[in-house]
Motif scaffolding. Structure first.
Motif, mmCIF file in Angstrom:
data_model
loop_
_atom_site.group_PDB
_atom_site.id
_atom_site.type_symbol
_atom_site.label_atom_id
_atom_site.label_comp_id
_atom_site.label_asym_id
_atom_site.label_seq_id
_atom_site.Cartn_x
_atom_site.Cartn_y
_atom_site.Cartn_z
ATOM 1 N N CYS A 100 -5.103 1.331 -5.627
ATOM 2 C CA CYS A 100 -5.197 1.502 -4.172
ATOM 3 C C CYS A 100 -6.567 2.083 -3.839
ATOM 4 C CB CYS A 100 -4.149 2.501 -3.682
ATOM 5 S SG CYS A 100 -2.472 1.882 -3.791
ATOM 6 N N MET A 102 -6.777 4.542 -1.869
ATOM 7 C CA MET A 102 -6.480 5.967 -1.744
ATOM 8 C C MET A 102 -5.079 6.232 -2.272
ATOM 9 S SD MET A 102 -5.857 4.179 1.194
ATOM 10 C CE MET A 102 -6.898 4.455 2.615
ATOM 11 N N CYS A 104 -1.729 8.179 -1.310
ATOM 12 C CA CYS A 104 -1.027 8.871 -0.232
ATOM 13 C C CYS A 104 0.060 9.720 -0.897
ATOM 14 C CB CYS A 104 -0.396 7.858 0.717
ATOM 15 S SG CYS A 104 -1.562 6.550 1.173
ATOM 16 N N CYS A 107 3.678 8.387 -1.104
ATOM 17 C CA CYS A 107 3.884 6.988 -1.509
ATOM 18 C C CYS A 107 5.178 6.826 -2.307
ATOM 19 C CB CYS A 107 2.707 6.515 -2.362
ATOM 20 S SG CYS A 107 2.948 4.832 -2.961
ATOM 21 N N GLY A 140 0.862 -0.787 -5.057
ATOM 22 C CA GLY A 140 -0.593 -0.807 -4.937
ATOM 23 C C GLY A 140 -1.076 -1.523 -3.670
ATOM 24 N N ARG A 171 -3.550 -0.815 2.987
ATOM 25 C CA ARG A 171 -4.099 0.397 3.625
ATOM 26 C C ARG A 171 -5.598 0.474 3.334
ATOM 27 N NH1 ARG A 171 -3.051 4.971 6.154
ATOM 28 N NH2 ARG A 171 -2.612 7.027 5.330
ATOM 29 N N HIS A 200 -1.614 -0.126 7.323
ATOM 30 C CA HIS A 200 -0.815 1.107 7.287
ATOM 31 C C HIS A 200 -1.711 2.240 7.769
ATOM 32 C CE1 HIS A 200 1.309 4.175 4.353
ATOM 33 N NE2 HIS A 200 1.167 4.663 5.566
HETATM 34 S S1 SF4 Z 1 1.211 4.221 0.444
HETATM 35 FE FE1 SF4 Z 1 0.118 2.301 0.026
HETATM 36 S S2 SF4 Z 1 -2.048 2.875 -0.070
HETATM 37 FE FE2 SF4 Z 1 -0.874 4.760 -0.215
HETATM 38 S S3 SF4 Z 1 -0.700 5.097 -2.424
HETATM 39 FE FE3 SF4 Z 1 1.128 3.976 -1.787
HETATM 40 S S4 SF4 Z 1 0.667 1.807 -2.106
HETATM 41 FE FE4 SF4 Z 1 -1.287 2.959 -2.162
#
Ligand code: SF4
Length: 333
Positions: A100, A102, A104, A107, A140, A171, A200
């Motif tokens: 990714c 980033m 989060c 997640c 991811g 994202r 996102h």
């Molecule tokens: S929410 Fe989306 S961008 Fe954030 S860590 Fe999880 S998969 Fe990656």
């Protein structure tokens, strides 16, 4: 710098970020990974910042709550091939990569058992299930893949006649909008199937002109760009924040699609907002914004035939139609 070089400048060192923000940061098994663009938007010297809360490790992650699980949405039960998850009729999700832009902290796929390698098994599974008409590229983050890999995958998917729609869940542009470059746009423009771009974004400070301009280029290709958010305590659990987010998105041609109740992943308990509050927030937003700018408030309740609209569920509950709530980790009221 190209997007790969920009990604290499992400903050991944706890020590470096602690030094930059002037605040202690603990180490955690789900490692720190934050694009510089997002770190530069954080207030220094405080944990009371909506971006800090979403991306920086805090001691709250170490607290144990047994009702928060490693796989809260039961992804493992729906694997049709090592990288293919099919939960709902007609749609299947490819975990294209574990990478990714980033990390989060909430997640729900932090502990997902990502498989490497090509997509042959997944493509075969899709070909053998003619009911599938839409593929969701997720992870991811699918935009972590090179244009070359994405091109191969999109070409293979496009060659399957039953596939009508290919959806990106990403994202990436929120942290590294440079990913939406000429090559990528050219690649998207050559795909013969309808593409849908789901971004996102949870808080208006995540957005800036570079990001909005990059996303506009995608919609100019005839690709709908829509947004999903997660309701997060201390981040976006207020009318003012959600209103600003939805209005900014709508004013830039991005429709707010979903507001998700938090998936109960281990270590994210401090983010949970009671769903009764989410219901009220959406009710107030409805009176403040045009209907198209108000997201649907939903939860992923494992083994339900779709995402569950929480307003509908709330009505059923008030009529004592409880069976729908079986197997649910969602808390109402
Ligand atoms: S929410 Fe989306 S961008 Fe954030 S860590 Fe999880 S998969 Fe990656």
């Amino acid at each position: 710098m190209n997007w790969q070089q920009i990604k290499k400048t992400n903050f991944t060192s706890v020590e470096a970020l602690a030094g930059y923000l002037g605040i202690p940061i603990p180490k955690h098994p789900f490692p720190l990974n934050i694009p510089r663009r997002l770190v530069e938007k954080m207030k220094k010297g405080t944990t009371e910042d909506p971006l800090f809360k979403q991306f920086v490790i805090t001691e709250a992650e170490f607290l144990k709550d047994p009702s928060f699980k490693e796989d809260p949405v039961d992804d493992a039960a729906f694997l049709k091939a090592p990288k293919l998850i099919k939960k709902y009729k007609g749609r299947a999700l490819l975990t294209t990569t574990s990478a990714c832009a980033m990390h989060c902290r909430y997640c729900f796929r932090q502990k997902f058992d990502y498989q490497k390698g090509d997509f042959e098994a997944e493509l075969n599974a899709i070909r053998q299930d003619p009911s599938i008409f839409e593929i969701i590229l997720s992870g991811g983050d699918p935009l972590s893949l090179s244009d070359q890999k994405l091109s191969l995958l999109l070409t293979d998917l496009s060659a399957i006649s039953q596939i009508k729609l290919i959806r990106f869940h990403t994202r990436f542009p929120i942290g590294i909008p440079e990913r939406i470059n000429e090559n990528f746009l050219k690649l998207l423009s050559t795909i013969p199937k309808q593409l849908i771009f789901v971004i996102h974004c949870n808080h208006p400070t995540e957005l800036d002109q570079d990001i909005l301009s990059a996303l506009k280029k995608i919609s100019q290709l005839g690709i709908p760009v829509i947004n999903q958010s997660v309701l997060l305590k201390g981040v976006n659990d207020s009318v003012s924040v959600l209103k600003e987010l939805c209005l900014t998105l709508a004013a830039n041609g991005i429709l707010p699609y979903y507001l998700h109740q938090l998936d109960r992943i281990q270590g994210a308990q401090h983010f949970e907002v009671d769903s009764s509050i989410g219901l009220k927030l959406i009710d107030i937003l409805r009176s403040e914004l045009p209907g198209y700018a108000v997201p649907k408030f939903v939860a992923e309740i494992p083994h339900q035939p779709s995402k569950t609209p929480l307003h509908a569920l709330n009505r059923l509950e008030s009529q004592n139609l409880k069976p729908l709530l079986q197997n649910s980790s969602c808390q109402l009221g």
